[in-house]
Motif scaffolding. Structure first.
Motif: not given
Length: 73
Positions: A18-35
């Motif tokens: 659901g939305p929680g999993q999607i939110d978690s994935q997006v935040r992980s991708l943002i972190s990866m982009c930052w790194m």
């Protein structure tokens, strides 16, 4: 060839991811982009601009691929 659409399977998938999993994935991708950003581009504004560029490109490609492969809208 694709088989018949499994509505029950799709509903189970929606409950599991659901939305929680999607939110978690997006935040992980943002972190990866930052790194992966070079130090001189590590600002929230640069990160947002680059991340949005990647997402916009992905949606543009999805629309193009849908047209090329004759997939439904």
């Amino acid at each position: 060839m694709l088989g018949k659409f499994d509505e029950e399977g799709a509903e189970k998938f929606r409950h599991m991811f659901g939305p929680g999993q999607i939110d978690s994935q997006v935040r992980s991708l943002i972190s990866m982009c930052w790194m992966t950003l070079p130090e001189e581009k590590k600002t929230v504004d640069d990160l947002e601009r680059i991340f949005r560029h990647i997402v916009d490109r992905a949606f543009r490609d999805l629309r193009e691929d849908r047209t090329i492969f004759g997939l439904p809208a």
